[in-house]
Design a protein around this motif. Structure first.
Motif, PDB file in Angstrom:
ATOM      1  N   THR A 178       0.839  -1.207   0.000  1.00  5.26           N
ATOM      2  CA  THR A 178       0.000   0.000   0.000  1.00  5.26           C
ATOM      3  C   THR A 178       0.867   1.248   0.000  1.00  5.26           C
ATOM      4  O   THR A 178       0.628   2.190  -0.765  1.00  5.26           O
ATOM      5  CB  THR A 178      -0.943   0.009   1.220  1.00  5.26           C
ATOM      6  N   LEU A 179       1.903   1.239   0.862  1.00  7.15           N
ATOM      7  CA  LEU A 179       2.821   2.385   0.901  1.00  7.15           C
ATOM      8  C   LEU A 179       3.546   2.565  -0.432  1.00  7.15           C
ATOM      9  O   LEU A 179       3.662   3.687  -0.938  1.00  7.15           O
ATOM     10  CB  LEU A 179       3.845   2.205   2.023  1.00  7.15           C
ATOM     11  N   VAL A 180       4.013   1.457  -0.993  1.00  2.55           N
ATOM     12  CA  VAL A 180       4.714   1.525  -2.285  1.00  2.55           C
ATOM     13  C   VAL A 180       3.779   2.057  -3.365  1.00  2.55           C
ATOM     14  O   VAL A 180       4.160   2.910  -4.176  1.00  2.55           O
ATOM     15  CB  VAL A 180       5.264   0.129  -2.680  1.00  2.55           C
ATOM     16  N   ALA A 181       2.526   1.574  -3.392  1.00  2.00           N
ATOM     17  CA  ALA A 181       1.568   2.003  -4.412  1.00  2.00           C
ATOM     18  C   ALA A 181       1.229   3.484  -4.277  1.00  2.00           C
ATOM     19  O   ALA A 181       1.192   4.219  -5.267  1.00  2.00           O
ATOM     20  CB  ALA A 181       0.294   1.168  -4.316  1.00  2.00           C
ATOM     21  N   VAL A 182       0.995   3.939  -3.038  1.00  2.00           N
ATOM     22  CA  VAL A 182       0.637   5.346  -2.812  1.00  2.00           C
ATOM     23  C   VAL A 182       1.795   6.264  -3.196  1.00  2.00           C
ATOM     24  O   VAL A 182       1.609   7.250  -3.920  1.00  2.00           O
ATOM     25  CB  VAL A 182       0.218   5.579  -1.341  1.00  2.00           C
ATOM     26  N   LEU A 183       3.003   5.942  -2.712  1.00  2.00           N
ATOM     27  CA  LEU A 183       4.162   6.769  -3.026  1.00  2.00           C
ATOM     28  C   LEU A 183       4.486   6.735  -4.523  1.00  2.00           C
ATOM     29  O   LEU A 183       4.820   7.761  -5.123  1.00  2.00           O
ATOM     30  CB  LEU A 183       5.382   6.316  -2.215  1.00  2.00           C
ATOM     31  N   GLY A 184       4.366   5.543  -5.134  1.00  2.00           N
ATOM     32  CA  GLY A 184       4.614   5.418  -6.570  1.00  2.00           C
ATOM     33  C   GLY A 184       3.610   6.211  -7.388  1.00  2.00           C
ATOM     34  O   GLY A 184       3.974   6.879  -8.362  1.00  2.00           O
ATOM     35  N   ILE A 188      -3.109  11.201 -17.462  1.00  2.00           N
ATOM     36  CA  ILE A 188      -2.388  11.063 -16.200  1.00  2.00           C
ATOM     37  C   ILE A 188      -3.178  10.181 -15.243  1.00  2.00           C
ATOM     38  O   ILE A 188      -2.642   9.248 -14.642  1.00  2.00           O
ATOM     39  CB  ILE A 188      -2.127  12.444 -15.562  1.00  2.00           C
ATOM     40  N   GLU A 189      -4.489  10.490 -15.104  1.00  2.00           N
ATOM     41  CA  GLU A 189      -5.324   9.719 -14.186  1.00  2.00           C
ATOM     42  C   GLU A 189      -5.340   8.243 -14.595  1.00  2.00           C
ATOM     43  O   GLU A 189      -5.297   7.346 -13.743  1.00  2.00           O
ATOM     44  CB  GLU A 189      -6.756  10.280 -14.167  1.00  2.00           C
ATOM     45  N   ARG A 190      -5.403   7.989 -15.907  1.00  2.00           N
ATOM     46  CA  ARG A 190      -5.437   6.610 -16.398  1.00  2.00           C
ATOM     47  C   ARG A 190      -4.151   5.866 -16.042  1.00  2.00           C
ATOM     48  O   ARG A 190      -4.186   4.721 -15.588  1.00  2.00           O
ATOM     49  CB  ARG A 190      -5.655   6.601 -17.916  1.00  2.00           C
ATOM     50  N   GLN A 191      -3.012   6.511 -16.226  1.00  2.00           N
ATOM     51  CA  GLN A 191      -1.732   5.861 -15.933  1.00  2.00           C
ATOM     52  C   GLN A 191      -1.548   5.627 -14.436  1.00  2.00           C
ATOM     53  O   GLN A 191      -0.995   4.608 -14.027  1.00  2.00           O
ATOM     54  CB  GLN A 191      -0.578   6.697 -16.499  1.00  2.00           C
ATOM     55  N   VAL A 192      -2.034   6.572 -13.606  1.00  2.00           N
ATOM     56  CA  VAL A 192      -1.950   6.395 -12.155  1.00  2.00           C
ATOM     57  C   VAL A 192      -2.829   5.223 -11.724  1.00  2.00           C
ATOM     58  O   VAL A 192      -2.446   4.411 -10.876  1.00  2.00           O
ATOM     59  CB  VAL A 192      -2.348   7.693 -11.418  1.00  2.00           C
ATOM     60  N   GLN A 193      -4.021   5.107 -12.313  1.00  2.00           N
ATOM     61  CA  GLN A 193      -4.909   3.982 -12.002  1.00  2.00           C
ATOM     62  C   GLN A 193      -4.277   2.657 -12.426  1.00  2.00           C
ATOM     63  O   GLN A 193      -4.380   1.652 -11.712  1.00  2.00           O
ATOM     64  CB  GLN A 193      -6.260   4.162 -12.687  1.00  2.00           C
ATOM     65  N   ASP A 194      -3.627   2.660 -13.594  1.00  2.00           N
ATOM     66  CA  ASP A 194      -2.936   1.449 -14.059  1.00  2.00           C
ATOM     67  C   ASP A 194      -1.861   1.019 -13.064  1.00  2.00           C
ATOM     68  O   ASP A 194      -1.702  -0.178 -12.786  1.00  2.00           O
ATOM     69  CB  ASP A 194      -2.299   1.676 -15.438  1.00  2.00           C
ATOM     70  N   LEU A 195      -1.129   1.991 -12.532  1.00  2.00           N
ATOM     71  CA  LEU A 195      -0.092   1.687 -11.543  1.00  2.00           C
ATOM     72  C   LEU A 195      -0.712   1.079 -10.290  1.00  2.00           C
ATOM     73  O   LEU A 195      -0.189   0.103  -9.738  1.00  2.00           O
ATOM     74  CB  LEU A 195       0.684   2.962 -11.173  1.00  2.00           C
ATOM     75  N   ALA A 196      -1.845   1.625  -9.839  1.00  2.00           N
ATOM     76  CA  ALA A 196      -2.512   1.107  -8.643  1.00  2.00           C
ATOM     77  C   ALA A 196      -2.987  -0.329  -8.862  1.00  2.00           C
ATOM     78  O   ALA A 196      -2.858  -1.184  -7.975  1.00  2.00           O
ATOM     79  CB  ALA A 196      -3.687   2.007  -8.271  1.00  2.00           C
ATOM     80  N   ALA A 215       0.015  -2.646  -8.771  1.00  2.00           N
ATOM     81  CA  ALA A 215       0.484  -2.830  -7.395  1.00  2.00           C
ATOM     82  C   ALA A 215      -0.431  -3.797  -6.652  1.00  2.00           C
ATOM     83  O   ALA A 215       0.041  -4.641  -5.878  1.00  2.00           O
ATOM     84  CB  ALA A 215       0.531  -1.484  -6.669  1.00  2.00           C
ATOM     85  N   ALA A 216      -1.748  -3.696  -6.887  1.00  2.00           N
ATOM     86  CA  ALA A 216      -2.697  -4.605  -6.235  1.00  2.00           C
ATOM     87  C   ALA A 216      -2.465  -6.048  -6.698  1.00  2.00           C
ATOM     88  O   ALA A 216      -2.514  -6.982  -5.889  1.00  2.00           O
ATOM     89  CB  ALA A 216      -4.125  -4.170  -6.533  1.00  2.00           C
ATOM     90  N   LEU A 217      -2.207  -6.218  -8.005  1.00  2.00           N
ATOM     91  CA  LEU A 217      -1.948  -7.565  -8.525  1.00  2.00           C
ATOM     92  C   LEU A 217      -0.670  -8.153  -7.935  1.00  2.00           C
ATOM     93  O   LEU A 217      -0.627  -9.334  -7.570  1.00  2.00           O
ATOM     94  CB  LEU A 217      -1.856  -7.533 -10.053  1.00  2.00           C
TER      95      LEU A 217
END
Length: 199
Positions: free
Chosen positions: A23-29, A165-173, A176-178
């Motif tokens: 969670t920390l890695v995903a939020v900071l990333g 930007i929003e799309r790429q941030v969601q993709d990162l999240a 990270a969840a996977l």
């Protein structure tokens, strides 16, 4: 108080550690990626606005533009919008009093533009700020003063979509969840094997 077996306690402790860490890695990333992408769009936006300001200033400030050139700015705005439709949402040109003289949305012509710049903004870097567009889309508005030979002519404002930007941030999240799920699954298997061996 419920007593948990060694297997369950080990499982809960290790998986909780994985969830908290991921969670920390995903939020900071996500924060870092959003900032980086936002800076890239601001740079591209300022570059486009600076380029657009040159011909618009020439037409607005030139006395040589004849009647046959009526609609020149509108055609130019339409062309620029077509070439950058993946990113641009609107273009507004306001005169020195803040009234919209040209716009990619014709209904805006004649409106008072409440974000118009003033003569004090001459020579400054284009201003960039995030805002909500009419359809509640998050846009980055970049505004620049139109100046001709030291004379303030008005404001050029361009709205750029923040959706990429929003799309790429969601993709990162999602990624990270996977990764967290895979780690938890692997951890569960390793925990079961380890505890069985230990017991």
């Amino acid at each position: 108080m419920i007593k948990l077996g060694l297997r369950i306690r080990f499982f809960l402790y290790s998986n909780t550690l994985i969830v908290v860490t991921m969670t920390l890695v995903a939020v900071l990333g996500a924060m870092y990626q959003r900032r980086t992408l936002s800076d890239a769009i601001v740079g591209r936006g300022r570059s486009i606005v600076d380029s657009m300001a040159v011909p618009i200033t020439y037409v607005e400030g030139s006395e040589q533009v004849g009647a046959g050139d009526a609609g020149l700015i509108e055609r130019y705005l339409a062309e620029v919008m077509t070439r950058n439709q993946d990113l641009m949402r609107y273009v507004v040109v306001a005169d020195r009093t803040g009234v919209v003289s040209h716009a990619s949305r014709p209904a805006m012509v004649g409106w008072s533009f409440d974000r118009a710049l003033s003569a004090s903004d001459m020579g400054r870097e284009p201003r960039a700020s995030e805002r909500l567009d009419i359809d509640d889309e998050n846009v980055l508005e970049v505004s620049s003063a139109l100046v001709d030979e030291g004379e303030f002519l008005g404001t050029l404002a361009v709205g750029f979509s923040m959706e990429p930007i929003e799309r790429q941030v969601q993709d990162l999240a999602v990624k990270a969840a996977l990764v967290a799920l895979v780690l938890m699954l692997g951890n569960s298997i390793m925990t079961a094997l380890y505890v069985e061996t230990l017991i």
